[in-house]
Design an enzyme around this catalytic site. Structure first.
Site, short mmCIF file in Angstrom:
data_model
loop_
_atom_site.label_atom_id
_atom_site.label_comp_id
_atom_site.label_asym_id
_atom_site.label_seq_id
_atom_site.Cartn_x
_atom_site.Cartn_y
_atom_site.Cartn_z
N PRO A 138 31.85 50.24 -55.61
CG PRO A 138 30.43 48.42 -56.02
CD PRO A 138 30.46 49.81 -55.44
CB CYS A 139 35.30 51.69 -59.30
SG CYS A 139 36.56 51.89 -58.04
#
Length: 171
Positions: A138-139
């Site tokens: 989850p950048c």
């Protein structure tokens, strides 16, 4: 030769490529309009050993699980297996990204500190930007120090949507 199974799925944010290996570990998740970038990353990470992309339907149930995430089962992405190329530092950043809980965010400096590398915020940002497994790694949960929606390879509007979807209140 590495065999990569792929499917393009529909999401509320547009078509999304889902690519995994034969052990059903995600190797890439990318928005359709950024598929050239995805191919470049696949080439960087796997060209040396060789790979081929093969069309598949719901490989390992991964496509359905991503659909579940978009339907509101947010925690499902924490269960999805991944396998990434990249440098040891990139893999360390990507592994740490997966520890940011759904509905929470962190800024690049905090992520660098968590990695034991204070002062490496720019290097963390660069690794974040080359993440091949969007959403699952989850950048999008990393924001600017002042709370700004800094770059997201899928576009800032998608980043904002994903954060709202996960329950992070944007002011």
């Amino acid at each position: 030769m590495l065999r990569l199974l792929e499917e393009k799925i529909a999401t509320p944010l547009g078509p999304l490529w889902v690519i995994c290996d034969e052990q059903f570990r995600l190797r890439a998740v990318e928005w359709e309009e950024y598929s050239e970038r995805m191919v470049q990353l696949l080439d960087i990470h796997y060209r040396k050993e060789g790979y081929e992309r093969i069309s598949a339907t719901n490989p390992g149930g991964l496509s359905d699980k991503l659909r579940e995430y978009f339907a509101g089962n947010l925690s499902i992405i924490d269960t999805l297996p991944t396998a990434t190329g990249g440098t040891p530092f990139q893999r360390e950043v990507w592994k740490t990204l997966r520890t940011i809980p759904c509905g929470q965010v962190m800024h690049y400096g905090q992520l660098a500190e968590q990695l034991g590398r204070p002062g490496a915020a720019r290097a963390v940002g660069a690794a974040n930007g080359s993440n091949p497994i969007s959403i699952v790694v989850p950048c999008h949960r990393v924001i600017g120090r002042n709370g700004t929606m800094t770059g997201y390879a899928g576009g800032v509007q998608r980043k904002e949507w994903l954060l709202r979807h996960e329950g992070y209140l944007l002011l």
